[in-house]
Design an enzyme around this catalytic site. Structure first.
Site, PDB file in Angstrom:
ATOM      1  N   ASP A   1      27.542  42.250  14.284  1.00  0.00           N
ATOM      2  CA  ASP A   1      27.523  41.507  15.560  1.00  0.00           C
ATOM      3  C   ASP A   1      26.828  40.159  15.385  1.00  0.00           C
ATOM      4  OD1 ASP A   1      28.061  41.121  18.238  1.00  0.00           O
ATOM      5  OD2 ASP A   1      26.254  42.156  18.918  1.00  0.00           O
TER       6      ASP A   1
ATOM      7  N   GLY B   1      29.852  35.095  17.233  1.00  0.00           N
ATOM      8  CA  GLY B   1      30.049  34.065  18.263  1.00  0.00           C
ATOM      9  C   GLY B   1      28.805  33.209  18.429  1.00  0.00           C
TER      10      GLY B   1
ATOM     11  N   ARG C   1      34.085  29.916  18.419  1.00  0.00           N
ATOM     12  CA  ARG C   1      33.727  31.298  18.051  1.00  0.00           C
ATOM     13  C   ARG C   1      34.518  31.762  16.830  1.00  0.00           C
ATOM     14  NH1 ARG C   1      31.140  34.581  21.569  1.00  0.00           N
ATOM     15  NH2 ARG C   1      32.284  36.349  20.749  1.00  0.00           N
TER      16      ARG C   1
ATOM     17  N   ASN D   1      36.950  45.295  23.008  1.00  0.00           N
ATOM     18  CA  ASN D   1      37.103  43.879  22.615  1.00  0.00           C
ATOM     19  C   ASN D   1      38.434  43.255  23.063  1.00  0.00           C
ATOM     20  OD1 ASN D   1      35.203  44.273  19.549  1.00  0.00           O
ATOM     21  ND2 ASN D   1      34.534  43.364  21.470  1.00  0.00           N
ATOM     22  N   TRP D   2      39.387  44.094  23.520  1.00  0.00           N
ATOM     23  CA  TRP D   2      40.637  43.542  24.068  1.00  0.00           C
ATOM     24  C   TRP D   2      40.352  42.694  25.305  1.00  0.00           C
ATOM     25  CZ3 TRP D   2      44.569  43.940  20.879  1.00  0.00           C
ATOM     26  CH2 TRP D   2      44.686  45.040  20.039  1.00  0.00           C
TER      27      TRP D   2
ATOM     28  N   ARG E   1      21.950  48.425  20.971  1.00  0.00           N
ATOM     29  CA  ARG E   1      22.812  49.401  21.651  1.00  0.00           C
ATOM     30  C   ARG E   1      23.916  49.819  20.699  1.00  0.00           C
ATOM     31  NH1 ARG E   1      23.697  44.534  25.189  1.00  0.00           N
ATOM     32  NH2 ARG E   1      25.432  43.378  24.294  1.00  0.00           N
TER      33      ARG E   1
ATOM     34  N   SER F   1      27.251  50.323  21.706  1.00  0.00           N
ATOM     35  CA  SER F   1      28.556  49.730  22.061  1.00  0.00           C
ATOM     36  C   SER F   1      29.735  50.636  21.705  1.00  0.00           C
ATOM     37  CB  SER F   1      28.716  48.351  21.395  1.00  0.00           C
ATOM     38  OG  SER F   1      27.675  47.483  21.769  1.00  0.00           O
TER      39      SER F   1
ATOM     40  N   GLU G   1      19.507  57.330  11.043  1.00  0.00           N
ATOM     41  CA  GLU G   1      18.371  56.411  11.193  1.00  0.00           C
ATOM     42  C   GLU G   1      18.904  55.041  11.624  1.00  0.00           C
ATOM     43  OE1 GLU G   1      15.222  57.336  10.910  1.00  0.00           O
ATOM     44  OE2 GLU G   1      15.802  59.374  10.332  1.00  0.00           O
TER      45      GLU G   1
END
Ligand code: IPE
Ligand code: IPE
Ligand code: MG
Length: 244
Positions: free
Chosen positions: A13, A16, A26, A61-62, A187, A189, A200
């Site tokens: 991640d 962008g 991006r 992500n669409w 998170r 996601s 872990e």
């Protein structure tokens, strides 16, 4: 160097934000991220990590702008085309997890080609999660199990955790030992909800295009210092280690 985890899962991640920091579109961030994947894959294979699973495109992500989604589809095609020979040379077996039938024809073809070409390789297993959603994966598993019950092939009393695992896309690899998320968000996601139960977790603020082999090594070292207790006490684990 500490003993590497057998299975590493990564949410890549921050592409962008990396681009925005440089006043670039991006798409430049996604492009820059490909280089990081290449380095991470090669390093994991060198370390003899058994499996590496990366999140490349989520079922959510669409919802991004159409221009970004179509850029990503084209990038996946280009990246697979240019990387597959090298992956094959490195004896890496590439697999894709997620609902693949919705992708454009060109991408489905590259996915098929990469999977088939590397299928017999005995080195690291490299799972790429595309159009992947952890809840979707579990809903599909429930549907398949219910159908077996309906056909009379399965008794509801025989449904256990191992059976559910066998109905997931990661049925044939041990669950991840180490999870890494770059980009600062803490998170999941919707990634590997079932398989991360005892993994872990390691979070770093580094944006994916800036992530590198040194930081991967730092994550592995950090992992190797953790005591995995799986519900037992620390004393019990120490006792078992002494007996080994
Ligand atoms: C991850 O980077 C790549 C994909 C989701 C395809 P992002 O594109 O989410 O980057 P940020 O989070 O906006 O910085
Ligand atoms: C998760 O990243 C998906 C991938 C890295 C492919 P996102 O950037 O889409 O996650 P959220 O929306 O910030 O939770
Ligand atoms: Mg993001």
């Amino acid at each position: 160097m500490s003993i590497p985890p057998d299975h590493i899962a990564i949410i890549m991640d921050g592409n962008g934000r990396w681009a925005r920091q440089r006043s670039l579109p991006r798409s430049s961030g996604h492009q820059a991220g490909v280089k990081t994947i290449r380095q991470v894959v090669e390093h994991c294979a060198r370390l003899r990590v058994g499996a590496l699973t990366v999140y490349a495109f989520s079922s959510e992500n669409w919802q991004r702008p159409e221009k970004e989604v179509s850029f990503l589809m084209e990038l996946f095609v280009r990246a697979l085309r240019s990387e597959v020979d090298k992956l094959h040379e490195n004896n890496i077996a590439v697999r894709f997890i997620g609902e693949l039938d919705v992708f454009p024809h060109a991408l489905r073809e590259e996915i098929r080609h990469a999977t088939e070409k590397t299928a017999a390789n005995s080195g690291m297993r490299f799972n790429i999660a595309v159009n992947y959603g952890g809840r979707r994966e579990l809903a599909r598993a429930v549907t398949a199990i219910a159908a077996s019950v309906q056909r009379g092939e399965l008794n509801p009393d025989d449904i256990d955790e191992a059976l559910v695992t066998r109905h997931t896309w990661l049925q044939d690899v041990p669950e991840p030992d180490l999870f890494i998320r770059t980009g600062g968000e803490q998170r999941l996601s919707n990634f590997l909800l079932w398989h991360l139960a005892y993994t872990e977790l390691f979070f770093t603020n580094t944006l994916w295009p800036d992530f590198n082999v040194a930081e991967l090594d730092a994550a592995i070292t950090h992992f190797s210092k953790r005591q995995r207790r799986f519900g037992q006490t620390g004393d019990q684990i120490e006792q078992q280690n002494q007996n080994d």
